[in-house]
Scaffold this active site. Structure first.
Site, PDB file in Angstrom:
ATOM      1  N   TYR A 202       0.832  -1.205   0.000  1.00  7.08           N
ATOM      2  CA  TYR A 202       0.000   0.000   0.000  1.00  7.08           C
ATOM      3  C   TYR A 202       0.867   1.256   0.000  1.00  7.08           C
ATOM      4  O   TYR A 202       1.484   1.598   1.012  1.00  7.08           O
ATOM      5  CB  TYR A 202      -0.953  -0.033   1.209  1.00  7.08           C
ATOM      6  CG  TYR A 202      -2.091  -0.998   0.979  1.00  7.08           C
ATOM      7  CD1 TYR A 202      -1.849  -2.372   0.960  1.00  7.08           C
ATOM      8  CD2 TYR A 202      -3.375  -0.548   0.743  1.00  7.08           C
ATOM      9  CE1 TYR A 202      -2.867  -3.263   0.705  1.00  7.08           C
ATOM     10  CE2 TYR A 202      -4.406  -1.446   0.488  1.00  7.08           C
ATOM     11  CZ  TYR A 202      -4.144  -2.794   0.473  1.00  7.08           C
ATOM     12  OH  TYR A 202      -5.146  -3.676   0.208  1.00  7.08           O
TER      13      TYR A 202
ATOM     14  N   LYS B 287       1.775 -16.287   0.672  1.00  6.23           N
ATOM     15  CA  LYS B 287       2.144 -16.815  -0.641  1.00  6.23           C
ATOM     16  C   LYS B 287       3.656 -17.024  -0.632  1.00  6.23           C
ATOM     17  O   LYS B 287       4.375 -16.598  -1.556  1.00  6.23           O
ATOM     18  CB  LYS B 287       1.687 -15.813  -1.723  1.00  6.23           C
ATOM     19  CG  LYS B 287       1.792 -16.307  -3.131  1.00  6.23           C
ATOM     20  CD  LYS B 287       0.776 -17.357  -3.505  1.00  6.23           C
ATOM     21  CE  LYS B 287       0.986 -17.830  -4.927  1.00  6.23           C
ATOM     22  NZ  LYS B 287       0.207 -19.045  -5.252  1.00  6.23           N
TER      23      LYS B 287
ATOM     24  N   ASP C 142      -4.125 -18.528  -2.327  1.00  7.50           N
ATOM     25  CA  ASP C 142      -5.035 -19.052  -3.361  1.00  7.50           C
ATOM     26  C   ASP C 142      -5.842 -20.224  -2.798  1.00  7.50           C
ATOM     27  O   ASP C 142      -7.068 -20.306  -2.988  1.00  7.50           O
ATOM     28  CB  ASP C 142      -4.272 -19.446  -4.629  1.00  7.50           C
ATOM     29  CG  ASP C 142      -2.915 -20.067  -4.350  1.00  7.50           C
ATOM     30  OD1 ASP C 142      -2.496 -20.110  -3.178  1.00  7.50           O
ATOM     31  OD2 ASP C 142      -2.268 -20.531  -5.302  1.00  7.50           O
TER      32      ASP C 142
ATOM     33  N   ASP D  50      -7.261  -7.613   2.985  1.00  5.02           N
ATOM     34  CA  ASP D  50      -8.255  -6.706   2.415  1.00  5.02           C
ATOM     35  C   ASP D  50      -9.208  -7.502   1.517  1.00  5.02           C
ATOM     36  O   ASP D  50     -10.439  -7.380   1.602  1.00  5.02           O
ATOM     37  CB  ASP D  50      -7.510  -5.639   1.600  1.00  5.02           C
ATOM     38  CG  ASP D  50      -8.367  -4.437   1.278  1.00  5.02           C
ATOM     39  OD1 ASP D  50      -9.517  -4.401   1.736  1.00  5.02           O
ATOM     40  OD2 ASP D  50      -7.876  -3.546   0.569  1.00  5.02           O
TER      41      ASP D  50
ATOM     42  N   ASP E  31     -13.436  -9.052   2.398  1.00  5.86           N
ATOM     43  CA  ASP E  31     -14.619  -8.758   1.571  1.00  5.86           C
ATOM     44  C   ASP E  31     -15.264 -10.066   1.117  1.00  5.86           C
ATOM     45  O   ASP E  31     -16.494 -10.197   1.089  1.00  5.86           O
ATOM     46  CB  ASP E  31     -14.235  -7.954   0.323  1.00  5.86           C
ATOM     47  CG  ASP E  31     -14.366  -6.456   0.529  1.00  5.86           C
ATOM     48  OD1 ASP E  31     -14.041  -5.992   1.636  1.00  5.86           O
ATOM     49  OD2 ASP E  31     -14.789  -5.751  -0.413  1.00  5.86           O
TER      50      ASP E  31
END
Ligand code: ATP
Length: 369
Positions: A133, A192, A225, A249, A253
């Site tokens: 970010y 990951k 994943d 993030d 959602d």
């Protein structure tokens, strides 16, 4: 402790519709639980830009420092141009400036709310201060560079300090949830590290180090994943998921969608001294001004803030107000008072009215127990 000072920042889009509802029902819950709260409304977002030429005026930041916590309504920051002076993203700035390093995003199913699954009760603990970010991972400047017309280079920052403290937060939370729910504690680190060997490798190394200090907590790690896949197949398997910033993030959602609506997804941004209640959803410009936005996520976010105040200050009044808000919300939803995002036809105002009544009814039920 005298009255808690809590900042109220309405934000953009549906913010001025849902934040005042949360403030009103939270005031009522605080009143009946004898919790003294001084609400301090402060300018932010596009309205603040119109008036003061700044989406986050310095006066707002200075006043927040005198508060114990605050509510930040949704901000339509993709409409802000960060290259323009006075157009910074309030959400990213406040998280960084006040070192609100943990973004805690629970997702659970509610009786009476149609959803794809039953008995989901998980929480995403998202690192909040670094990763990719660009508005928070460097001290000065911007960590996303447009080198030529056709080339962009982004910087990713991962530090041992941030990884260790988010892992500690997640394991501590898992222990508390296990005690409250009478079930074993479980933490899943989502990463990951098979591809991002150094950055996510460090994150995983820190999670493992902290896991060794919490032998009573079951620990597992899963690639992001695979986590997305398992989350859709069988969300009930998860309890606390700890993640770097970007993965958290996205997954939070996704988790909100699995249990009903973004309109039901709360979050708290937590640091050592301050906490910021902030619904997961954005400013929802498609429904702004229609009077149909779901205020539940804001209400639950303020309940999380009260819960945090209760823990920080050993204050049972704050804990009482948090529980009252949650129980009254549950009663409101169970009674079928649902906004359109949940398949109902009720307005924001009707929801607010029913919830005020539910607070009184819940209190009466508590007293009769
Ligand atoms: P951002 O980039 O700020 O997250 P976004 O447009 O990607 O914004 P949202 O603003 O959260 O995402 O909206 C996504 C969808 O969810 C929209 O259709 C919106 O109407 C709906 N939505 C979001 N919050 C609510 C809410 N509180 N009540 C009802 N619907 C909502």
């Amino acid at each position: 402790m005298g009255a808690y000072r809590i900042g109220v920042l309405l934000g953009d889009g549906i913010g001025p519709e849902v934040v005042p509802v949360a403030q009103a029902v939270a005031s009522e819950a605080a009143r009946v639980c004898h919790l003294a709260v001084e609400w301090v409304q402060l300018p932010v977002g596009l309205a603040a830009y119109e008036e003061f030429g700044d989406t986050l005026p310095q006066q707002t930041v200075d006043t927040l420092r005198t508060c114990q916590g605050w509510i930040l309504g949704p901000v339509e920051h993709h409409r802000y141009d960060p290259r323009q002076p006075g157009m910074r993203n309030p959400s990213g700035f406040l998280r960084k400036h006040f070192d609100l390093y943990a973004n805690v995003r629970p997702a659970r199913t509610w009786p009476g709310v149609p959803s794809r699954y039953e008995h989901v009760d998980l929480v995403v603990v998202r690192e909040n201060t670094e990763d990719v970010y660009p508005d928070r991972n460097v001290l000065e400047g911007d960590a996303e560079l447009r080198v030529t017309e056709d080339v962009v280079v982004s910087l990713r920052v991962v530090t041992r300090r941030a990884c260790l403290r988010i892992a500690r937060y997640a394991f501590t939370l898992a222990t508390q949830r296990a005690a409250q729910r009478g079930r074993p504690a479980r933490v899943t680190a989502v990463h990951k590290a098979n591809v991002l060997r150094r950055g996510d490798g460090l994150f995983l190394e820190c999670c493992r180090e902290v896991a060794a200090q919490f032998p009573e907590v079951t620990f597992e790690d899963v690639h992001v994943d695979a986590a997305s896949y398992f989350l859709v197949r069988d969300p009930v398997r998860y309890d606390v998921l700890v993640t770097p910033n970007l993965f958290g993030d996205i997954l939070s959602d996704q988790a909100a969608g699995l249990v009903g609506s973004l309109g039901l997804a709360p979050s708290l941004n937590v640091g050592d001294r301050y906490a910021m209640a902030q619904a997961v959803h954005g400013s929802a410009p498609d429904i702004a001004g229609l009077g149909i936005a779901n205020p539940a996520a804001e209400v639950l976010s303020v309940a999380m803030l009260f819960q945090w105040l209760g823990q920080q200050h050993g204050d049972t009044h704050a804990t009482c107000a948090a529980r009252l808000l949650e129980d009254a919300l549950q009663a409101t939803l169970a009674a079928g008072v649902l906004t359109p995002d949940l398949g109902g036809s009720c307005s924001t105002a009707q929801f607010a009215h029913t919830m005020q009544q539910a607070i009184q009814a819940t209190l009466k039920a508590w007293e009769e127990r």
